[in-house]
Design a protein around this motif. Structure first.
Motif, PDB file in Angstrom:
ATOM      1  N   TRP A 184      35.008  11.138  30.044  1.00  0.00           N
ATOM      2  CA  TRP A 184      35.404  12.014  28.951  1.00  0.00           C
ATOM      3  C   TRP A 184      36.842  12.474  29.055  1.00  0.00           C
ATOM      4  CZ3 TRP A 184      34.191  12.254  24.320  1.00  0.00           C
ATOM      5  CH2 TRP A 184      32.908  11.886  23.914  1.00  0.00           C
ATOM      6  N   GLN A 185      37.329  12.594  30.271  1.00  0.00           N
ATOM      7  CA  GLN A 185      38.747  12.919  30.418  1.00  0.00           C
ATOM      8  C   GLN A 185      39.604  11.804  29.837  1.00  0.00           C
ATOM      9  OE1 GLN A 185      39.383  13.893  34.576  1.00  0.00           O
ATOM     10  NE2 GLN A 185      37.868  15.523  34.478  1.00  0.00           N
ATOM     11  N   GLN A 186      39.171  10.545  30.032  1.00  0.00           N
ATOM     12  CA  GLN A 186      39.930   9.415  29.494  1.00  0.00           C
ATOM     13  C   GLN A 186      39.814   9.357  27.982  1.00  0.00           C
ATOM     14  OE1 GLN A 186      41.942   7.341  31.433  1.00  0.00           O
ATOM     15  NE2 GLN A 186      42.698   6.983  29.347  1.00  0.00           N
ATOM     16  N   VAL A 187      38.607   9.613  27.444  1.00  0.00           N
ATOM     17  CA  VAL A 187      38.423   9.633  25.997  1.00  0.00           C
ATOM     18  C   VAL A 187      39.294  10.712  25.362  1.00  0.00           C
ATOM     19  CG1 VAL A 187      36.784  10.159  24.139  1.00  0.00           C
ATOM     20  CG2 VAL A 187      36.104   8.645  26.001  1.00  0.00           C
ATOM     21  N   ASN A 205      43.005   9.743  25.486  1.00  0.00           N
ATOM     22  CA  ASN A 205      43.304   8.731  24.473  1.00  0.00           C
ATOM     23  C   ASN A 205      43.342   9.337  23.077  1.00  0.00           C
ATOM     24  OD1 ASN A 205      43.435   6.763  26.441  1.00  0.00           O
ATOM     25  ND2 ASN A 205      41.349   6.028  26.110  1.00  0.00           N
ATOM     26  N   TYR A 206      42.413  10.234  22.808  1.00  0.00           N
ATOM     27  CA  TYR A 206      42.389  10.905  21.509  1.00  0.00           C
ATOM     28  C   TYR A 206      43.683  11.693  21.292  1.00  0.00           C
ATOM     29  CZ  TYR A 206      41.373  14.513  18.064  1.00  0.00           C
ATOM     30  OH  TYR A 206      41.450  15.361  16.983  1.00  0.00           O
ATOM     31  N   LEU A 207      44.062  12.486  22.274  1.00  0.00           N
ATOM     32  CA  LEU A 207      45.231  13.347  22.132  1.00  0.00           C
ATOM     33  C   LEU A 207      46.524  12.552  22.021  1.00  0.00           C
ATOM     34  CD1 LEU A 207      44.186  16.065  24.719  1.00  0.00           C
ATOM     35  CD2 LEU A 207      44.305  16.368  22.244  1.00  0.00           C
ATOM     36  N   VAL A 208      46.556  11.389  22.635  1.00  0.00           N
ATOM     37  CA  VAL A 208      47.747  10.552  22.594  1.00  0.00           C
ATOM     38  C   VAL A 208      47.816   9.706  21.330  1.00  0.00           C
ATOM     39  CG1 VAL A 208      48.868   8.569  23.696  1.00  0.00           C
ATOM     40  CG2 VAL A 208      48.088  10.485  25.089  1.00  0.00           C
ATOM     41  N   LEU A 251      46.574  13.905  14.093  1.00  0.00           N
ATOM     42  CA  LEU A 251      46.475  15.150  14.857  1.00  0.00           C
ATOM     43  C   LEU A 251      47.756  15.954  14.698  1.00  0.00           C
ATOM     44  CD1 LEU A 251      44.758  16.770  16.953  1.00  0.00           C
ATOM     45  CD2 LEU A 251      46.056  15.556  18.729  1.00  0.00           C
ATOM     46  N   ILE A 252      47.634  17.184  14.181  1.00  0.00           N
ATOM     47  CA  ILE A 252      48.823  18.019  13.959  1.00  0.00           C
ATOM     48  C   ILE A 252      48.841  19.272  14.821  1.00  0.00           C
ATOM     49  CG2 ILE A 252      49.094  17.231  11.577  1.00  0.00           C
ATOM     50  CD1 ILE A 252      47.968  20.038  10.750  1.00  0.00           C
ATOM     51  N   GLU A 262      44.399  16.927  11.242  1.00  0.00           N
ATOM     52  CA  GLU A 262      43.309  17.224  12.176  1.00  0.00           C
ATOM     53  C   GLU A 262      43.808  18.190  13.246  1.00  0.00           C
ATOM     54  OE1 GLU A 262      40.312  14.087  12.477  1.00  0.00           O
ATOM     55  OE2 GLU A 262      40.802  14.052  14.619  1.00  0.00           O
ATOM     56  N   ILE A 263      42.974  19.167  13.577  1.00  0.00           N
ATOM     57  CA  ILE A 263      43.309  20.174  14.580  1.00  0.00           C
ATOM     58  C   ILE A 263      42.221  20.139  15.647  1.00  0.00           C
ATOM     59  CG2 ILE A 263      43.776  22.613  15.022  1.00  0.00           C
ATOM     60  CD1 ILE A 263      44.255  22.820  11.897  1.00  0.00           C
ATOM     61  N   ALA A 264      42.598  19.915  16.890  1.00  0.00           N
ATOM     62  CA  ALA A 264      41.629  19.752  17.972  1.00  0.00           C
ATOM     63  C   ALA A 264      41.485  21.036  18.780  1.00  0.00           C
ATOM     64  CB  ALA A 264      42.064  18.620  18.897  1.00  0.00           C
ATOM     65  N   PHE A 265      40.247  21.338  19.148  1.00  0.00           N
ATOM     66  CA  PHE A 265      39.935  22.445  20.049  1.00  0.00           C
ATOM     67  C   PHE A 265      39.511  21.857  21.389  1.00  0.00           C
ATOM     68  CE2 PHE A 265      40.021  24.668  16.154  1.00  0.00           C
ATOM     69  CZ  PHE A 265      40.059  26.042  16.410  1.00  0.00           C
TER      70      PHE A 265
END
Length: 226
Positions: free
Chosen positions: A120-123, A126-129, A134-135, A49-52
């Motif tokens: 949303w900053q917390q969401v 949490n997602y990024l951590v 996530l690669i 998964e690649i996040a923008f």
């Protein structure tokens, strides 16, 4: 007869043109997968998964649409900050899913209520951590304004994962609004702030940096079908 040099903003050498075409073709397979308001609503898949990510006015949705060569894949609103969900898009030929693009909500827009900002900053944090598959992370930044406090906070959030191998790219959007000298200056400053990540110029309007960004994304998933 001598040929004119390639424009400075295009770092892709001729030898990589076929690879860039393949990368763009792969990105063009992007299709909507799902949307989620909370992390527990995200599918537990194992594909890369690649996040923008980026501030609400950084041109994130426009960049995604340009990279995938689809006008309405990501919702590009005239009112930044409206998107309040994580939107996932599948990548892969013939219906297969080789990787997933995650479009995270824009942050930092003043018109969004403070409670929504904090939530949303917390969401996102949490997602990024915690998102195991996530690669890579692509941060969109308007080089006329540079990295802001929330951008730097996000880089700090992902720093431990970067040290473990997570790749990240700072994509300086709207580069067409800068002169060549200002582009070079913005690149130098962002590279100092990137802390080991890659930095590239990008313009959806002029398609500047399109091939370079596509190649960067494609190289994250070398096992994907060509």
């Amino acid at each position: 007869m001598t040929h004119p040099p390639r424009p400075p903003h295009s770092a892709t050498p001729p030898a990589d043109e076929a690879a860039a075409r393949e990368a763009l073709g792969w990105l063009h397979t992007a299709r909507f997968l799902t949307t989620a308001a909370q992390l527990d609503q995200l599918p537990p898949h194992t594909v890369p998964e690649i996040a923008f990510v980026g501030r609400s006015n950084a041109g994130k949705s426009t960049a995604i649409n340009t990279l995938t060569q689809q006008n309405q894949l990501a919702f590009a609103s005239k009112r930044p900050g409206r998107t309040q969900h994580i939107n996932l898009f599948s990548l892969g030929r013939q219906g297969e899913t080789d990787a997933v693009l995650a479009d995270l909500p824009g942050y930092g827009y003043a018109a969004v209520p403070q409670a929504d900002k904090r939530r949303w900053q917390q969401v996102m944090a949490n997602y990024l951590v915690s998102r195991e598959n996530l690669i890579g992370v692509v941060m969109l930044c308007d080089p006329r304004h540079g990295l802001k406090e929330l951008d730097e906070v996000l880089l700090e959030v992902i720093r431990p994962r970067v040290e473990e191998g997570l790749k990240f790219l700072i994509l300086l959007t709207k580069a067409d609004k800068l002169t060549r000298s200002d582009q070079a200056k913005a690149l130098s400053i962002a590279r100092l702030q990137a802390g080991g990540g890659d930095v590239k110029l990008f313009s959806a309007l002029k398609r500047q940096g399109l091939e370079d960004a596509a190649l960067w994304l494609r190289k994250l998933v070398p096992a994907a079908s060509a």
